[in-house]
Design an enzyme around this catalytic site. Structure first.
Site, PDB file in Angstrom:
ATOM      1  CG  ASP A  50      -2.057  -0.876   1.147  1.00 24.15           C
ATOM      2  OD1 ASP A  50      -2.367  -1.296   0.026  1.00 24.15           O
ATOM      3  OD2 ASP A  50      -2.682  -1.156   2.186  1.00 24.15           O
ATOM      4  CE  LYS A  72      -7.156   6.775  -0.680  1.00 25.45           C
ATOM      5  NZ  LYS A  72      -8.529   7.107  -0.482  1.00 25.45           N
ATOM      6  CG  MET A 187      -7.683   7.475   7.398  1.00 27.93           C
ATOM      7  SD  MET A 187      -8.624   6.105   6.721  1.00 27.93           S
ATOM      8  CE  MET A 187      -8.892   5.088   8.167  1.00 27.93           C
TER       9      MET A 187
HETATM   10  N1  SAH Z   1      -3.507   0.010   9.277  1.00 29.25           N
HETATM   11  C1  SAH Z   1      -2.952   1.322   9.550  1.00 29.25           C
HETATM   12  C2  SAH Z   1      -3.983   2.401   9.351  1.00 29.25           C
HETATM   13  C3  SAH Z   1      -4.474   2.515   7.927  1.00 29.25           C
HETATM   14  S1  SAH Z   1      -5.586   3.809   7.702  1.00 29.25           S
HETATM   15  C4  SAH Z   1      -2.377   1.335  10.965  1.00 29.25           C
HETATM   16  O1  SAH Z   1      -2.622   0.408  11.735  1.00 29.25           O
HETATM   17  O2  SAH Z   1      -1.647   2.278  11.278  1.00 29.25           O
HETATM   18  C5  SAH Z   1      -4.528   5.109   7.159  1.00 29.25           C
HETATM   19  C6  SAH Z   1      -4.353   6.144   8.231  1.00 29.25           C
HETATM   20  O3  SAH Z   1      -3.437   5.679   9.214  1.00 29.25           O
HETATM   21  C7  SAH Z   1      -3.775   7.452   7.769  1.00 29.25           C
HETATM   22  O4  SAH Z   1      -4.736   8.274   7.163  1.00 29.25           O
HETATM   23  C8  SAH Z   1      -3.296   8.013   9.083  1.00 29.25           C
HETATM   24  O5  SAH Z   1      -4.377   8.486   9.842  1.00 29.25           O
HETATM   25  C9  SAH Z   1      -2.758   6.778   9.756  1.00 29.25           C
HETATM   26  N2  SAH Z   1      -1.315   6.601   9.526  1.00 29.25           N
HETATM   27  C10 SAH Z   1      -0.705   5.536   9.006  1.00 29.25           C
HETATM   28  N3  SAH Z   1       0.632   5.705   8.986  1.00 29.25           N
HETATM   29  C11 SAH Z   1       0.878   6.913   9.524  1.00 29.25           C
HETATM   30  C12 SAH Z   1       2.053   7.667   9.803  1.00 29.25           C
HETATM   31  N4  SAH Z   1       3.273   7.211   9.513  1.00 29.25           N
HETATM   32  N5  SAH Z   1       1.906   8.886  10.372  1.00 29.25           N
HETATM   33  C13 SAH Z   1       0.696   9.375  10.696  1.00 29.25           C
HETATM   34  N6  SAH Z   1      -0.442   8.706  10.442  1.00 29.25           N
HETATM   35  C14 SAH Z   1      -0.362   7.500   9.876  1.00 29.25           C
END
Ligand code: SAH
Length: 284
Positions: A50, A72, A187
């Protein structure tokens, strides 16, 4: 890339042809990968990853592995969820050793559950490898403990938008506001005005501390410290953009003593007792 196996000898599971391993890659810093994730990367024929998977992590892949991007970026629509799931099924049926690599933890707001369900429905054998979720590990890199005995006995993880891209209509903001001292919002940037508005309406004070952490755990990590009343304007001024984790609650104050990255860079803690407890933490 190198093909030397960095893992110590152990009974590491073998990624067999026809299997799909659904794996979390953590929030960014490659050091936050699990050893199971590394073991998977060393074996996979095909890796479907992803947007949020840090490119440095893919350097652990086998040199001859096929890397397929399924996210995306730049406003382009993502590959359709159904298409990704069916692609995984097809690759497994073709006898590939398939690694589905997702940012953070695959089962936290990552649609990993849906993909796993499709695979099982198609009788594809799977293994799930959890990862460090951004809402926990990302906040830790900002010096914010997601729980702290002096602050909260519960924490609520919230998604800022649902399948339709809107603020989740199913959320009961009053109940969330009443029930949980600390909120961790994934998000959330796009709908921050609506989210902050709902929380204020539900009675959370405008002075309540808020942190926005973007690109957490990467070299581009940025942290905005603000309040519920000011977050919308401050975010706009900051020019910060997703991905971001938003934390609402007094735990944000702990950053004043626990911002360890600034301390590594030579700064002093801003306040050793940000909650004003007046006694050393270990004596409580
Ligand atoms: N499965 C992922 C979340 C996916 S949804 C997890 O467990 O972290 C995607 C969202 O995750 C982003 O929009 C943001 O809110 C958050 N996110 C993921 N990686 C991030 C990062 N390095 N810094 C800040 N937010 C992050």
């Amino acid at each position: 890339m190198t093909d030397a196996n960095p893992l110590p000898p152990n009974d590491w599971p073998e990624l067999q042809p026809g299997w799909v391993w659904l794996c979390g890659a953590g929030p960014g810093d490659p050091g936050l990968l699990t050893l199971h994730a590394l073991n998977a990367l060393r074996q996979a024929d095909v890796i479907i990853y992803d947007a949020l998977v840090d490119s440095r992590i893919l350097e652990w892949a086998r040199t001859d592995a096929k890397l397929v991007y399924a996210g995306k970026r730049g406003g382009k629509p993502s590959a359709k969820q159904r298409d990704i799931s069916l692609q995984l099924v097809d690759l497994a049926k073709a006898g590939k050793r398939v690694l589905r690599l997702k940012g953070g933890d695959p089962f936290v707001f990552g649609r990993g559950g849906e993909e796993a369900q499709t695979l099982v429905q198609h009788a594809i054998p799977i293994r799930i490898i959890p990862g460090i979720s951004a809402g926990i590990g990302g906040l830790a890199y900002a010096g914010i403990p997601v729980t702290h005995r002096d602050v909260n006995q519960s924490v609520t993880f919230i998604t800022g938008h649902d399948q339709s891209g809107k603020t989740p209509s199913a959320l009961n903001w009053q109940a969330i506001s009443d029930g949980s001292q600390v909120l961790v919002i994934y998000m959330g940037i796009k709908h921050i005005d609506r989210i902050a508005g709902e929380l204020l309406k539900a009675g959370r004070p405008a002075s309540e501390p808020v942190a926005v952490v973007t690109q957490a755990t990467t070299p581009d990590q940025k942290v905005l410290e603000t309040s519920l009343g000011a977050v919308v304007a401050d975010l706009e001024k900051s020019g910060m953009s997703p991905p971001a984790i938003i934390c609402v609650g007094r735990s944000v104050k702990m950053r004043q003593v626990l911002d360890w990255q600034s301390m590594i860079a030579g700064e002093k803690p801003r306040d050793l007792d940000p909650l004003g407890r007046g006694r050393p933490a270990e004596s409580r």
